[in-house]
Design an enzyme around this catalytic site. Structure first.
Site, PDB file in Angstrom:
ATOM      1  N   HIS A 190      38.531  56.365  47.321  1.00 16.03           N
ATOM      2  CA  HIS A 190      39.230  55.489  46.774  1.00 16.03           C
ATOM      3  C   HIS A 190      38.874  54.230  46.893  1.00 16.03           C
ATOM      4  O   HIS A 190      38.649  53.421  46.081  1.00 16.03           O
ATOM      5  CB  HIS A 190      40.884  55.739  47.271  1.00 16.03           C
ATOM      6  CG  HIS A 190      41.826  55.496  46.094  1.00 16.03           C
ATOM      7  ND1 HIS A 190      42.918  56.185  45.955  1.00 16.03           N
ATOM      8  CD2 HIS A 190      41.607  54.523  45.048  1.00 16.03           C
ATOM      9  CE1 HIS A 190      43.518  55.561  44.892  1.00 16.03           C
ATOM     10  NE2 HIS A 190      42.723  54.725  44.328  1.00 16.03           N
TER      11      HIS A 190
ATOM     12  N   LEU B 277      48.455  42.722  25.897  1.00 16.47           N
ATOM     13  CA  LEU B 277      47.127  42.438  25.633  1.00 16.47           C
ATOM     14  C   LEU B 277      46.805  41.755  24.215  1.00 16.47           C
ATOM     15  O   LEU B 277      45.893  40.699  24.539  1.00 16.47           O
ATOM     16  CB  LEU B 277      46.399  43.925  25.445  1.00 16.47           C
ATOM     17  CG  LEU B 277      44.969  44.062  25.817  1.00 16.47           C
ATOM     18  CD1 LEU B 277      44.477  45.263  26.216  1.00 16.47           C
ATOM     19  CD2 LEU B 277      44.020  43.636  24.346  1.00 16.47           C
ATOM     20  N   GLY B 278      47.506  42.236  23.280  1.00 16.15           N
ATOM     21  CA  GLY B 278      47.379  41.242  22.042  1.00 16.15           C
ATOM     22  C   GLY B 278      47.741  39.994  21.853  1.00 16.15           C
ATOM     23  O   GLY B 278      46.926  39.061  21.212  1.00 16.15           O
TER      24      GLY B 278
ATOM     25  N   GLY C 291      51.322  46.142  27.591  1.00 15.60           N
ATOM     26  CA  GLY C 291      51.854  45.821  26.316  1.00 15.60           C
ATOM     27  C   GLY C 291      51.471  44.231  25.704  1.00 15.60           C
ATOM     28  O   GLY C 291      51.756  43.970  24.398  1.00 15.60           O
TER      29      GLY C 291
ATOM     30  N   SER D  67      42.811  50.284  35.052  1.00 12.19           N
ATOM     31  CA  SER D  67      43.784  49.346  34.461  1.00 12.19           C
ATOM     32  C   SER D  67      42.861  48.818  33.404  1.00 12.19           C
ATOM     33  O   SER D  67      42.770  47.246  33.291  1.00 12.19           O
ATOM     34  CB  SER D  67      44.074  48.388  35.424  1.00 12.19           C
ATOM     35  OG  SER D  67      44.903  48.996  36.492  1.00 12.19           O
ATOM     36  N   PRO D  68      42.237  49.712  32.361  1.00 11.00           N
ATOM     37  CA  PRO D  68      41.680  49.172  31.276  1.00 11.00           C
ATOM     38  C   PRO D  68      42.474  48.216  30.346  1.00 11.00           C
ATOM     39  O   PRO D  68      41.903  47.320  29.715  1.00 11.00           O
ATOM     40  CB  PRO D  68      41.023  50.254  30.531  1.00 11.00           C
ATOM     41  CG  PRO D  68      42.054  51.260  30.859  1.00 11.00           C
ATOM     42  CD  PRO D  68      42.483  51.207  32.314  1.00 11.00           C
TER      43      PRO D  68
ATOM     44  N   TYR E  38      49.176  58.632  44.307  1.00 12.28           N
ATOM     45  CA  TYR E  38      49.864  58.229  43.468  1.00 12.28           C
ATOM     46  C   TYR E  38      51.348  58.917  43.929  1.00 12.28           C
ATOM     47  O   TYR E  38      51.747  60.077  43.199  1.00 12.28           O
ATOM     48  CB  TYR E  38      49.468  58.630  42.242  1.00 12.28           C
ATOM     49  CG  TYR E  38      48.146  57.748  41.800  1.00 12.28           C
ATOM     50  CD1 TYR E  38      47.767  56.659  42.547  1.00 12.28           C
ATOM     51  CD2 TYR E  38      47.274  58.147  40.947  1.00 12.28           C
ATOM     52  CE1 TYR E  38      46.520  55.946  42.275  1.00 12.28           C
ATOM     53  CE2 TYR E  38      46.247  57.656  40.633  1.00 12.28           C
ATOM     54  CZ  TYR E  38      46.010  56.549  41.182  1.00 12.28           C
ATOM     55  OH  TYR E  38      44.658  55.743  40.866  1.00 12.28           O
TER      56      TYR E  38
END
Ligand SMILES: NC(=O)c1ccc[n+]([C@@H]2O[C@H](COP(=O)([O-])OP(=O)(O)OC[C@H]3O[C@@H](n4cnc5c(N)ncnc54)[C@H](OP(=O)(O)O)[C@@H]3O)[C@@H](O)[C@H]2O)c1
Length: 287
Positions: A128, A219-220, A217, A208-209, A53
């Site tokens: 990984h 998701l909804g 942003g 990445s749930p 990362y």
């Protein structure tokens, strides 16, 4: 915060995915440290990272160094924090992600992570991603050697299929404590791995749930039932998503990524959000 188990350790049931604080679009260090401190204040005790990362070729382990700095500057107790890092991926600096699962590389990578994290033993070390050029038993054999040498306290794997989970657990002599796979409303093909982990009592860490930084942003708006259930409870669709995952099995510990205190503080509230069987059914069907 309510806790769940990794190995013999109880961790807050929502972890912090630290990746967004070190890759493309990362914030400045001050904001990152404020984010990690906010997570700790809220009872987060699992922080997920990886040596890969980072952004530029000359800053391998940027995220691990950041976490070590944030823990050292925190004015509370951090002795119960489990830092979960990984080895086996590399970033050459051109934006790509490459793989090296050779035992030599994994052992060197672990030594470097130990130094950056400033610990005698890494809390949880995860392989990984399987390397198609290296037999899986060789890569996981290196993780077993690290466990036997006391360089890592617990061993996990990532991006593994059910066969690899069983194989890794065998190679590790039944000491596999976690599996980290992609799992979100948009990506559900890890259900078999989640179910196997529940059967074996191994922690399942969805990565990445929320659908990843670029989609979290939305998701909804992408999955209407998540927005509807969110409205009914007066919470965010992201919180609903994490509560839905937690309800799947007691072994599930989501690690939502965050680069702002506000988002991790919203996410941790998912542990107290109770969804009805009817709501969970609607969310399951919202593929
Ligand atoms: N093992 C692997 O191969 C692998 C691969 C990818 C990721 N991971 C791990 O999984 C972690 C999570 O994945 P990810 O970061 O890719 O994606 P993610 O968790 O699905 O989404 C992260 C984004 O969600 C936003 N967010 C978080 N909580 C929110 C909330 N309550 N409301 C609204 N937005 C919210 C964050 O925004 P802000 O940035 O604005 O805070 C962040 O950018 C990573 O950090 C990493 O530790 C592992």
């Amino acid at each position: 915060m309510r806790t769940r188990r990794i190995g013999d350790v109880q961790v807050g049931a929502i972890g912090l995915g630290a990746m967004p604080m070190s890759i493309e679009g990362r914030p400045d260090e001050q904001r990152s440290i404020a984010t990690i401190h906010a997570a700790l204040d809220a009872g987060v005790t699992l922080i997920d990272t990886a040596d890969a990362y980072h952004l530029h070729a000359d800053e391998v382990g940027h995220n691990e160094t950041l976490i070590a700095k944030a823990l050292a500057s925190y004015d509370g107790d951090t002795s119960d924090v489990l830092v979960a890092t990984k080895g086996g991926h590399l970033r050459p600096g051109d934006g790509s992600w490459t793989i090296n699962g050779s035992p030599d590389h994994l052992k060197q990578a672990c030594d470097a992570s130990l130094k950056r994290l400033g610990v005698d033993a890494i809390g949880l070390y995860q392989f990984h991603r399987p390397d198609p050029r290296v037999p899986y038993e060789d890569s996981v054999g290196a993780i077993r050697d690290l466990l036997d040498a006391g360089k890592i306290r617990y061993a996990g794997i990532s991006n593994a299929n059910p066969e690899q989970i069983r194989q890794a657990n065998d190679i590790l002599g039944g000491r596999l404590v976690s599996v980290q796979n992609q799992f979100s409303p948009a990506f559900r093909s890890s259900e078999p791995e989640l179910e196997l982990c529940a059967e074996l009592g191994i922690a399942f860490l969805p990565w990445s749930p929320l659908g990843g930084s670029s989609s979290a942003g939305e998701l909804g708006s992408r999955f209407a039932p998540f927005a509807e259930v969110a409205r009914a409870h007066n919470v965010s669709p992201q919180q609903v998503c994490l509560a839905w995952m937690l309800a799947k099995a007691p072994v599930v510990i989501p690690i939502p990524g965050s680069s702002r205190p506000e988002t991790i503080l919203d996410s941790v509230k998912a542990v107290d959000l109770e969804l009805s069987p009817e709501e969970l059914g609607r969310l399951d069907a919202a593929g």
